[in-house]
Every structure is written in structure tokens, then in C-alpha cells.
Design a protein around this motif. Structure first.
Motif, PDB file in Angstrom:
ATOM      1  N   VAL A   5       6.838 -19.242  22.040  1.00  0.00           N
ATOM      2  CA  VAL A   5       5.859 -18.189  21.760  1.00  0.00           C
ATOM      3  C   VAL A   5       5.812 -17.280  22.976  1.00  0.00           C
ATOM      4  CG1 VAL A   5       3.483 -17.631  21.178  1.00  0.00           C
ATOM      5  CG2 VAL A   5       4.526 -19.727  20.267  1.00  0.00           C
ATOM      6  N   LEU A   6       6.303 -16.069  22.804  1.00  0.00           N
ATOM      7  CA  LEU A   6       6.369 -15.089  23.889  1.00  0.00           C
ATOM      8  C   LEU A   6       5.092 -14.256  23.833  1.00  0.00           C
ATOM      9  CD1 LEU A   6       8.365 -14.141  26.100  1.00  0.00           C
ATOM     10  CD2 LEU A   6       9.292 -12.514  24.439  1.00  0.00           C
ATOM     11  N   ASN A  30       3.065 -17.446  29.013  1.00  0.00           N
ATOM     12  CA  ASN A  30       1.933 -16.590  29.338  1.00  0.00           C
ATOM     13  C   ASN A  30       2.032 -16.235  30.821  1.00  0.00           C
ATOM     14  OD1 ASN A  30      -0.832 -15.820  30.223  1.00  0.00           O
ATOM     15  ND2 ASN A  30      -1.404 -16.339  28.131  1.00  0.00           N
ATOM     16  N   ARG A  31       1.899 -14.962  31.144  1.00  0.00           N
ATOM     17  CA  ARG A  31       2.050 -14.526  32.534  1.00  0.00           C
ATOM     18  C   ARG A  31       0.912 -15.023  33.435  1.00  0.00           C
ATOM     19  NH1 ARG A  31       2.716  -8.188  32.537  1.00  0.00           N
ATOM     20  NH2 ARG A  31       0.779  -8.407  31.343  1.00  0.00           N
ATOM     21  N   ASN A  32      -0.190 -15.451  32.823  1.00  0.00           N
ATOM     22  CA  ASN A  32      -1.358 -15.888  33.578  1.00  0.00           C
ATOM     23  C   ASN A  32      -1.167 -17.324  34.071  1.00  0.00           C
ATOM     24  OD1 ASN A  32      -3.950 -16.987  34.242  1.00  0.00           O
ATOM     25  ND2 ASN A  32      -4.928 -15.319  33.117  1.00  0.00           N
ATOM     26  N   ALA A  33      -0.999 -17.485  35.383  1.00  0.00           N
ATOM     27  CA  ALA A  33      -0.719 -18.810  35.951  1.00  0.00           C
ATOM     28  C   ALA A  33      -1.876 -19.779  35.732  1.00  0.00           C
ATOM     29  CB  ALA A  33      -0.419 -18.686  37.439  1.00  0.00           C
ATOM     30  N   ALA A  60       4.752 -22.130  30.384  1.00  0.00           N
ATOM     31  CA  ALA A  60       5.433 -21.540  31.541  1.00  0.00           C
ATOM     32  C   ALA A  60       5.017 -20.082  31.670  1.00  0.00           C
ATOM     33  CB  ALA A  60       6.953 -21.646  31.371  1.00  0.00           C
ATOM     34  N   THR A  61       5.136 -19.548  32.893  1.00  0.00           N
ATOM     35  CA  THR A  61       4.772 -18.149  33.116  1.00  0.00           C
ATOM     36  C   THR A  61       5.920 -17.204  32.794  1.00  0.00           C
ATOM     37  OG1 THR A  61       5.368 -18.380  35.457  1.00  0.00           O
ATOM     38  CG2 THR A  61       3.032 -18.663  34.880  1.00  0.00           C
ATOM     39  N   ALA A  91      13.165  -9.775  29.509  1.00  0.00           N
ATOM     40  CA  ALA A  91      13.050 -10.852  30.492  1.00  0.00           C
ATOM     41  C   ALA A  91      13.238 -12.236  29.860  1.00  0.00           C
ATOM     42  CB  ALA A  91      11.687 -10.789  31.173  1.00  0.00           C
ATOM     43  N   ALA A  92      13.429 -12.273  28.526  1.00  0.00           N
ATOM     44  CA  ALA A  92      13.489 -13.562  27.830  1.00  0.00           C
ATOM     45  C   ALA A  92      14.815 -13.792  27.103  1.00  0.00           C
ATOM     46  CB  ALA A  92      12.335 -13.658  26.833  1.00  0.00           C
TER      47      ALA A  92
END
Length: 316
Positions: A5-6, A30-33, A60-61, A91-92
Motif C-alpha cells: 500500500v503506497l 508511509n513517509r511518517n516515521a 516502512a517509510t 520512488a517505488a
């Protein structure tokens, strides 16, 4: 099935969580660490019908954090904000194998073309979901799947084995999913509803209760929908909505007076909107097929102006 899930916000976590529970290897990007750390340390907490349960997920971020030892991803579900689609998918690409399918369940119209440019049109599927997700805290979401349907399909309307397999996978996980032979028509039907009210509420800052009491605003919303319908018909899209006022009425059906559209909520948070993928899509498609769209052009221009006035904003 191995699924990524991107853009695993509240909705992505809701979908990814139930797919994980159904036995699939699901990776939530998710970009949120803080969000990712919470899910990896104590699991994804799903609140369903008032009760919480923990689901052990992979998070994963970035796509580079996905374990590829188990092979390429079978399905990438794209749920990033519309204006992040290109950057996120570029980026994926490391996730992709020869048979990986890429399914957009995003709001609005136009993501399919962007994804096709990056991964190839033959990989891309489109869809529309009414599943709900609400963020309570990092790694903790309310999941709304009961009675909420999802529609997916090939861009050319063919009923293929791969789209049927994905639908079967979703259905077995409790996501009520049907395969459409007219997915672009389905997406346009939903787009008309967003065209009716989203930009108007963003410009006026009105709730639905206020919006629906103003005849001048109804006339503007219905005119925007009528333009969009003309564009769709000129583009060979099969719509189920036949009267532009129906889209205006459907947009507000069953919602409380205090309801705020996602476009208004974005502006209130100081964020840019998805206008380019709603009214902006009508303008772009109209230009391609020679249909004038002055009402939608004006709505886009007004929202763009408001976005430029946001603190720290720049054009996107």
C-alpha cells in the motif's frame, strides 16, 4: 498475495490491515516515521465497531524498506495524495516484477495516466472505494468496511483474470469488491459529485448546511457538473448520472449540516488541495476534446489563488 500500500494513511491502513488479517503479506508505506515505528513496534491498531484489535503488519517509510527476499510485489495499491502520485511511484519502481499490477484507489481523475507513464499502461488498474478510515493516533485507525463497496477494473473495460483475482482477494478479506467493465465511467460518476461541491466549499469556506441553502451556489455547482458531463460524453465515457442536478443532490445526501468537504478540510489545515485532479481534470479533458469549461476553469483559478495565499505555500 504480496501487496504494497503506497500511501498508507488512515484508508490505506484500514485496507492493508484487513488484507493482512486475511493472510496476505502486506507492506504499508508511509513517509511518517512515527506512524511506521508505532505499527512495527506494537502492531496496527484497528478500531472496528468500537472495539480495538492489533494486527501485526509490515511498515516502512520508503519502498526500499520492503523485504524483497520473498519476491516482487504482486499488487501495488496507490493511495497517496493525488499531487504526490508521480513522485511516490517513481520512488517505488523497485517493487515491480514482471507481473506486478498497480491499482489506483485515489480520489479524482488523472492518476491512471501518470502511473501509466511510469510503469506502463498494461500494469495499471483503476478503482473507486467507499471504505472508510479515520486516524486516531499513530498506528491507530478506525476502519469502516461494512457495507462499503469497492469497484475495480481494467482501463479498457476487459474482464481479465488478474482483475478477477484481485477482486476475489479483496472479497475474501471482507472488502466488498466488484469488477467493472466500465471503471472509467464509475470514476467519472464519482468525479461529478466532487465537481459539484468541493471547489465551491473551498472558496466559500461553507459547511454543507450553509452551501445547500444558497440558490446561487447550487446554480454554480450544477453548471460545473453540466460542463463535466458534456466533456465526458464527448470523450466517449458512459455515465450513469444523466441530470447534472442529481450529482449536486447526491453530494449532500445523508450528510449532516456541519459536513466539510475534503477540499475545505485541506485548506483549513493549510494544505494544498487535489483540485488538479477534480475540476482541473474536467478542464484538461475538455481542452483535449474541444469542449469549453469556463465554470470549472474559474473554480480552479480561485482555489489556486487561495492555495498561493497559504502560509509557506508554493505552486505545485
Amino acid at each position: 498475495m504480496k501487496i504494497c500500500v503506497l500511501g498508507a494513511g488512515a484508508l490505506g491502513c484500514a485496507i492493508g490491515g484487513v488484507l493482512t488479517e486475511a493472510g496476505h503479506e502486506v507492506w504499508l508505506i508511509n513517509r511518517n516515521a512515527e506512524q511506521v515505528d508505532a505499527m512495527n513496534s506494537r502492531g496496527l491498531i484497528l478500531r472496528d465497531d468500537g472495539a480495538d484489535r492489533a494486527v501485526q503488519v509490515h511498515a516502512a517509510t520508503t519502498a526500499q524498506g520492503v523485504n524483497m527476499d520473498t519476491g516482487a510485489v504482486d499488487l501495488v495499491i496507490v493511495l497517496v495524495k493525488s499531487f504526490h502520485t508521480r513522485q511516490a511511484m517513481e520512488a517505488a519502481t523497485s517493487l515491480l516484477g514482471p507481473d506486478t499490477a498497480v491499482l489506483s484507489l485515489q480520489n479524482g481523475l488523472g492518476h491512471e495516466g501518470i502511473l501509466a507513464e511510469i510503469v506502463g499502461r498494461e500494469r495499471v488498474l483503476a478503482g473507486k472505494t467507499y471504505v472508510g478510515g479515520t486516524q486516531l493516533a499513530a498506528g491507530h485507525v478506525i476502519v469502516g468496511t461494512r457495507g462499503k463497496d469497492t469497484h475495480i477494473g481494467e482501463l479498457d473495460g476487459r474482464i481479465t483474470g488478474r482483475v478477477q483475482r484481485i477482486a476475489d482477494t479483496f472479497n475474501r478479506a471482507g472488502l466488498d469488491t466488484t469488477v467493472s467493465d466500465n471503471i472509467m465511467g464509475t470514476i467519472w460518476d464519482k468525479l461529478l459529485i466532487n465537481v459539484a461541491t468541493g471547489a465551491l466549499t473551498g472558496i466559500t469556506r461553507l459547511t454543507y448546511g450553509q452551501l445547500y441553502r444558497q440558490p446561487e451556489l447550487e446554480a454554480c455547482g450544477v453548471a460545473a457538473v453540466a460542463e463535466a458531463m458534456t466533456v465526458a460524453e464527448a470523450s466517449g465515457i458512459r455515465l450513469s448520472i444523466t441530470d447534472p442536478r442529481d450529482a449536486w443532490l447526491k453530494a449532500g445526501a445523508g450528510l449532516p449540516d456541519e459536513f466539510k468537504t475534503s477540499m475545505l478540510q485541506s485548506l483549513e489545515k493549510g494544505s494544498v488541495t487535489e483540485i488538479d485532479f477534480v475540476n482541473g481534470s474536467v478542464v484538461r479533458w475538455g481542452a483535449k476534446c474541444g469542449v469549453p469549461t469556463p465554470v470549472n476553469q474559474a473554480l480552479v483559478a480561485c482555489i489556486k489563488g487561495i492555495e498561493l495565499g497559504l502560509p509557506g505555500s508554493s505552486s505545485h
